[in-house]
Design a protein around this motif. Structure first.
Motif, PDB file in Angstrom:
ATOM      1  N   GLN A 232       0.573  -1.253  -0.290  1.00 24.05           N
ATOM      2  CA  GLN A 232      -0.070   0.296  -0.697  1.00 24.05           C
ATOM      3  C   GLN A 232       0.877   1.276   0.139  1.00 24.05           C
ATOM      4  O   GLN A 232       0.604   2.140  -0.446  1.00 24.05           O
ATOM      5  N   HIS A 233       2.236   0.976   0.902  1.00 22.32           N
ATOM      6  CA  HIS A 233       2.820   2.292   0.479  1.00 22.32           C
ATOM      7  C   HIS A 233       3.382   2.472  -0.675  1.00 22.32           C
ATOM      8  O   HIS A 233       3.149   4.129  -1.205  1.00 22.32           O
ATOM      9  N   ARG A 234       4.369   1.593  -1.942  1.00 24.91           N
ATOM     10  CA  ARG A 234       4.090   1.466  -3.026  1.00 24.91           C
ATOM     11  C   ARG A 234       2.777   2.072  -3.952  1.00 24.91           C
ATOM     12  O   ARG A 234       3.426   2.930  -4.514  1.00 24.91           O
ATOM     13  N   ARG A 235       1.888   1.649  -3.704  1.00 20.81           N
ATOM     14  CA  ARG A 235       0.448   2.794  -4.595  1.00 20.81           C
ATOM     15  C   ARG A 235       0.377   3.965  -4.110  1.00 20.81           C
ATOM     16  O   ARG A 235       0.691   4.421  -5.015  1.00 20.81           O
ATOM     17  N   ARG A 236       0.732   3.465  -2.862  1.00 20.20           N
ATOM     18  CA  ARG A 236       0.715   5.752  -2.623  1.00 20.20           C
ATOM     19  C   ARG A 236       1.538   6.467  -2.493  1.00 20.20           C
ATOM     20  O   ARG A 236       1.070   7.950  -3.367  1.00 20.20           O
ATOM     21  N   THR A 237       2.293   5.942  -2.953  1.00 20.43           N
ATOM     22  CA  THR A 237       3.844   6.991  -2.829  1.00 20.43           C
ATOM     23  C   THR A 237       4.651   7.078  -4.575  1.00 20.43           C
ATOM     24  O   THR A 237       5.423   7.745  -4.782  1.00 20.43           O
ATOM     25  N   GLN A 238       4.277   5.885  -5.693  1.00 17.62           N
ATOM     26  CA  GLN A 238       4.585   5.369  -6.449  1.00 17.62           C
ATOM     27  C   GLN A 238       4.033   6.108  -7.834  1.00 17.62           C
ATOM     28  O   GLN A 238       3.132   5.255  -8.029  1.00 17.62           O
ATOM     29  N   PRO A 239       4.038   6.298  -8.924  1.00 19.06           N
ATOM     30  CA  PRO A 239       3.053   6.857  -9.932  1.00 19.06           C
ATOM     31  C   PRO A 239       3.234   4.827 -10.601  1.00 19.06           C
ATOM     32  O   PRO A 239       4.067   4.563 -10.341  1.00 19.06           O
ATOM     33  N   VAL A 240       1.879   5.057 -11.124  1.00 19.69           N
ATOM     34  CA  VAL A 240       1.670   3.970 -11.724  1.00 19.69           C
ATOM     35  C   VAL A 240       1.991   3.984 -13.442  1.00 19.69           C
ATOM     36  O   VAL A 240       1.829   2.931 -13.460  1.00 19.69           O
ATOM     37  N   GLU A 241       2.269   4.908 -13.825  1.00 18.22           N
ATOM     38  CA  GLU A 241       2.824   5.475 -15.402  1.00 18.22           C
ATOM     39  C   GLU A 241       3.977   4.346 -15.255  1.00 18.22           C
ATOM     40  O   GLU A 241       4.959   4.280 -14.545  1.00 18.22           O
ATOM     41  N   ALA A 242       4.251   4.003 -16.870  1.00 17.31           N
ATOM     42  CA  ALA A 242       5.801   3.404 -17.327  1.00 17.31           C
ATOM     43  C   ALA A 242       6.769   4.486 -16.460  1.00 17.31           C
ATOM     44  O   ALA A 242       6.775   5.229 -16.454  1.00 17.31           O
ATOM     45  N   SER A 243       7.499   4.046 -15.999  1.00 20.43           N
ATOM     46  CA  SER A 243       8.548   4.282 -15.505  1.00 20.43           C
ATOM     47  C   SER A 243      10.070   3.480 -15.143  1.00 20.43           C
ATOM     48  O   SER A 243       9.708   2.484 -15.265  1.00 20.43           O
ATOM     49  N   LEU A 244      10.967   3.960 -14.643  1.00 18.97           N
ATOM     50  CA  LEU A 244      12.402   3.274 -14.751  1.00 18.97           C
ATOM     51  C   LEU A 244      12.102   3.072 -13.248  1.00 18.97           C
ATOM     52  O   LEU A 244      13.811   2.859 -12.198  1.00 18.97           O
ATOM     53  N   GLY A 245      11.744   2.726 -12.333  1.00 16.75           N
ATOM     54  CA  GLY A 245      11.658   3.623 -10.669  1.00 16.75           C
ATOM     55  C   GLY A 245      12.426   4.684 -10.265  1.00 16.75           C
ATOM     56  O   GLY A 245      12.236   5.493 -11.009  1.00 16.75           O
TER      57      GLY A 245
END
Ligand code: FAD
Length: 330
Positions: A232-245
């Protein structure tokens, strides 16, 4: 490259088809990148070993691609053979009801193309503790072992027992984790593939075939709760779009994302790539495949580096590996 001498049909003997000129963008999380000169998918470790040995004998440089979540592949693509690793067998040698003596902890075996997050989730379901930090980590076991991936206070090096490696000399060796020279997001294997700062080309480096992790028995409810928290922390804080991390390594004592945000760069864009408004250390490609180029990504990386250096005197170092043919090595 001595392409004329290659017998591209030879790998069919062990069930592997060599394709040519295959776009790599769909095989990466950023969804950018040009073609692989040669491309093959392996489903079993036996195929992986035989393909690497064939490529070496044919003097054809190769590059193993896992989840493509830590690589930026150039628009010109990769010369040589890209091996897409789909060796995904996993075995958990532990029943949660068993009592293990302290020196005989349960083993978890995974082939290098297995999803690291999938493996971690299975261990949590089996009430085994040690990989719960990885339940939402993109990429494969092989990529995680090479990169010493980590999150939420954990990292591969904490629980890896050993890795089965096809060495540059062609021998297969079970290498203890202690011999992999682990450091922050790096290892002896990563150095062998080019390290963090220079562009990586296909070559003749070591290949991770599989890994053994040693875990401990944990409290099932506490493990599930920790895994849920991490997801949940990752879902809240990181974008869902294509990315490099994370695009940049955190500089000592600070966070790259904080510096980029403080420099007013959230939303800055070059071509189809932009600095995420949700997490400034993420560059995103909202258009997916075809929406942006690797050149856009590099231009935005350089722009962010330049602005942050001017504002704060800090030189940000890319976390991601630059792969393939670039006009000049980054
Ligand atoms: C949204 C997002 C979030 C992320 N969050 C984190 C995080 O929290 N923590 C973290 O550490 N990383 C994170 N990353 C980066 C990435 O997920 C990790 O580095 C991951 O371990 C890379 O695995 P991969 O299979 O995708 O490797 P790839 O990107 O496919 O490959 C990376 C490198 O490893 C080499 N390699 C891959 N497999 C093998 C093999 N079997 N043998 C030899 N070499 C191999 C490749 O040739 C390449 O040089 C994130 C990435 C994204 C996109």
């Amino acid at each position: 490259m001595q392409t004329t001498l290659l017998d591209l049909n030879a790998p069919e003997r062990f069930g592997v088809e060599i394709q040519t000129d295959i776009s790599l963008a769909p095989y990466t999380t950023m969804k950018v990148g040009g073609p692989a000169e040669y491309f093959a998918v392996v489903q079993t470790v036996d195929q992986l070993i035989r393909l690497v040995r064939w490529a070496r004998a044919a003097d054809l440089p190769y590059l193993v691609l896992g989840g493509g979540s830590n690589v930026l592949i150039s628009d010109a693509g990769v010369r040589g053979l890209v091996i897409y690793n789909r060796c995904r067998q996993v075995r958990i040698d532990a029943a949660p009801c068993c009592v293990f003596p302290l020196d005989d902890r349960p083993f978890v075996f995974a082939e290098s193309g297995a999803s690291m997050a999938g493996l971690a989730r299975r261990t949590v379901s089996a009430a085994l503790s040690g990989l719960e930090w990885a339940v939402s980590l993109p990429g494969t076991v092989g990529g995680a072992v090479v990169n010493n991936a980590g999150a939420y206070g954990g990292a591969v090096q904490d629980n890896l027992y050993d890795a089965l490696i096809l060495g540059a000399d062609g021998d297969i060796e079970e290498v203890p984790a202690a011999q992999l020279a682990y450091g922050y997001r790096t290892s002896r294997l990563k150095a062998a593939t080019g390290g963090r700062l220079t562009a990586i080309h296909a070559g003749f480096g070591p290949v991770v075939l599989s890994a053994n992790f040693r875990l401990t028995l944990g409290d099932p409810a506490a493990l599930q709760a920790q895994a849920q928290h991490n997801l949940q922390h990752r879902r809240r804080t990181q974008p869902v779009e294509a990315s490099l991390g994370s695009t940049f390594v955190n500089p000592p004592g600070d966070h790259a994302g904080r510096l980029i945000e403080a420099a007013g760069l959230k939303g800055a864009a070059v071509g189809g790539v932009q600095v995420s408004r949700q997490h400034a250390n993420f560059l995103i490609n909202p258009g997916g495949v075809g929406g942006a180029t690797a050149a856009d990504v590099v231009a935005l990386i350089k722009y962010v580096q330049q602005v942050v250096a001017q504002r704060f005197g800090v030189q940000l170092t890319p976390e991601v590996q630059f792969v393939g043919e670039w006009e000049s090595d980054e």
